[in-house]
Design an enzyme around this catalytic site. Structure first.
Site, PDB file in Angstrom:
ATOM      1  N   ASP A 175       0.875  -1.180   0.000  1.00 15.48           N
ATOM      2  CA  ASP A 175       0.000   0.000   0.000  1.00 15.48           C
ATOM      3  C   ASP A 175       0.904   1.219   0.000  1.00 15.48           C
ATOM      4  OD1 ASP A 175      -1.907   2.116   0.780  1.00 15.48           O
ATOM      5  OD2 ASP A 175      -3.235   0.490   1.362  1.00 15.48           O
ATOM      6  N   SER A 233     -12.133  -5.077  -6.668  1.00 20.02           N
ATOM      7  CA  SER A 233     -12.033  -3.637  -6.460  1.00 20.02           C
ATOM      8  C   SER A 233     -12.629  -2.848  -7.636  1.00 20.02           C
ATOM      9  CB  SER A 233     -10.571  -3.265  -6.215  1.00 20.02           C
ATOM     10  OG  SER A 233     -10.509  -1.992  -5.647  1.00 20.02           O
ATOM     11  N   ASP A 258     -14.842 -10.096  -9.462  1.00 22.29           N
ATOM     12  CA  ASP A 258     -16.171  -9.528  -9.183  1.00 22.29           C
ATOM     13  C   ASP A 258     -16.362  -8.274 -10.029  1.00 22.29           C
ATOM     14  OD1 ASP A 258     -18.653  -9.517  -7.758  1.00 22.29           O
ATOM     15  OD2 ASP A 258     -17.909  -7.835  -6.566  1.00 22.29           O
ATOM     16  N   GLU A 263     -17.613  -4.317 -17.629  1.00 27.41           N
ATOM     17  CA  GLU A 263     -18.808  -4.684 -16.867  1.00 27.41           C
ATOM     18  C   GLU A 263     -19.981  -3.713 -16.992  1.00 27.41           C
ATOM     19  OE1 GLU A 263     -17.335  -4.730 -12.798  1.00 27.41           O
ATOM     20  OE2 GLU A 263     -18.289  -2.822 -12.406  1.00 27.41           O
TER      21      GLU A 263
END
Ligand code: NAD
Length: 331
Positions: A175, A233, A258, A263
């Site tokens: 991060d 994400s 996901d 999309e």
């Protein structure tokens, strides 16, 4: 306060209608259409609009909202990469979001995807229904004592770290800021080191100019052979063409998505009767080790109820002219 809700489904109405009982001065209309430059004019006569992850709140949409007198944009989600923030600021519109509603909802789904592609649950479900009780092609590997690499350790990434730690995995993290709550359960390393050592890589950073196509041919090459990649994400963190190339080169043991670049026209729509043309999604779905879900990471009872509470809390904040940590600002 009159609010026009875009892109609403039955479950949005249900969760918000329950919570609206506590806000008698708030009047709401639920629209099925999503917010785009073509539907923004419908907001005439309202004070605020409420939008979602795939709304197109680009320059022209914001201009029209401004002309219609909109003073507040309520994002009933965490991400805001679909908003022209500079234009929102220029028009003097405030924008408030729901920064975290249930990080565990998304993290648990990420682990669900990881387990599914690892143990080929998406295949075994179909095999057993067809009376095929053989185990061919279903062999996975233990997560226990393997290495998980978590990219982005904010609220959701931290929840994923805790889940992976609970599975007995060694957890590496990357991060731009270290999360002190993860001391002792995750070790921060460079992105390169994370990619080269992880058996499971899970993406939890936001989509920004810096993270756009973070997973591409070069970064895929740095990953371990036989890695599992999970993205809950934003789709554009992964360059789909390069992912497909990597899958064809047998780089991945499994891929759980996901979210994916293409999309937007699909998300939350039933397109089962359509023939999808030029679809890379179809290409991705053709691989036996890929599992795609349609942006459902957030979709739990707890999360929907928290989204409704925070969104209507944001309305109160706006009406009272208060500062809020939920405010999104340009720059
Ligand atoms: P968060 O803001 O709490 O955490 C994001 C983390 O990413 C922060 O720690 C930040 O420092 C880090 N980060 C920023 N730039 C980075 C970079 N270049 N490299 C590495 N790390 C970087 O956000 P969150 O609530 O944990 O959500 C994470 C993302 O999950 C959101 O941005 C959103 O896109 C996505 N999301 C998906 C769903 C879903 O239903 N699938 C639901 C909610 C959120």
């Amino acid at each position: 306060m009159k609010i026009l809700f875009y892109d609403t489904k039955r479950y949005d109405k249900d969760s918000f209608t329950g919570e609206l009982a506590n806000y008698p001065d708030v009047e709401v209309k639920f629209l099925k259409a999503d917010l785009t430059k073509n539907t923004a004019e419908l907001s005439h006569g309202y004070d605020a609009v409420c939008a979602f992850v795939n709304s197109d709140i680009g320059t022209r949409t914001v201009e029209i909202l401004h002309q219609c007198g909109i003073r507040l944009i309520l994002m009933r989600c965490a991400g805001f990469n679909n908003v022209d923030l500079a234009m929102v600021e220029k028009c003097g519109i405030r924008i408030l979001r729901v920064p975290g509603y249930s990080p565990e909802a998304v993290a648990e789904h990420a682990m669900g995807l990881a387990l599914t592609v690892n143990r080929r649950l998406h295949k075994s479900y179909i095999k057993v229904r067809e009376n095929d009780f053989s185990l061919g092609s279903l062999m996975g590997f233990n997560f226990y004592e393997k290495t998980a690499g978590i990219v982005g350790t904010g609220k959701i990434g931290a929840a994923m770290v805790r889940i992976c730690h609970g599975f007995g995995m060694k957890v590496l993290a990357y991060d731009v800021y270290e999360n002190p709550s993860l001391t002792g359960i995750a070790q921060y390393v460079s992105l390169e080191e994370l990619l080269s050592q992880s058996d499971l890589v899970s993406l939890h950073c936001p989509l920004t100019d810096h993270t756009y196509h973070l997973i591409n041919r070069d970064t895929i090459r740095k990953m371990k052979d036989g890695v599992i990649l999970v993205n809950t994400s934003r789709g554009a963190l992964v360059k789909t063409e390069d992912l497909i190339e990597g899958i064809r080169a047998r780089k991945f043991f499994g891929v759980g998505l996901d979210v994916y670049e293409e999309e937007t026209p699909n998300v939350f729509e039933d397109r089962s009767d359509e023939i999808l043309e030029h679809s890379v999604t179809a290409r991705l779905l053709s691989f036996p080790n890929v599992m795609i879900t349609s942006h459902q990471g957030f979709f739990t009872r707890e999360a929907l109820s928290a989204i409704a509470q925070t969104t209507l809390g944001n309305v109160r904040t706006f009406e009272n002219g208060e500062e809020s940590p939920n405010e999104v600002k340009a720059g």
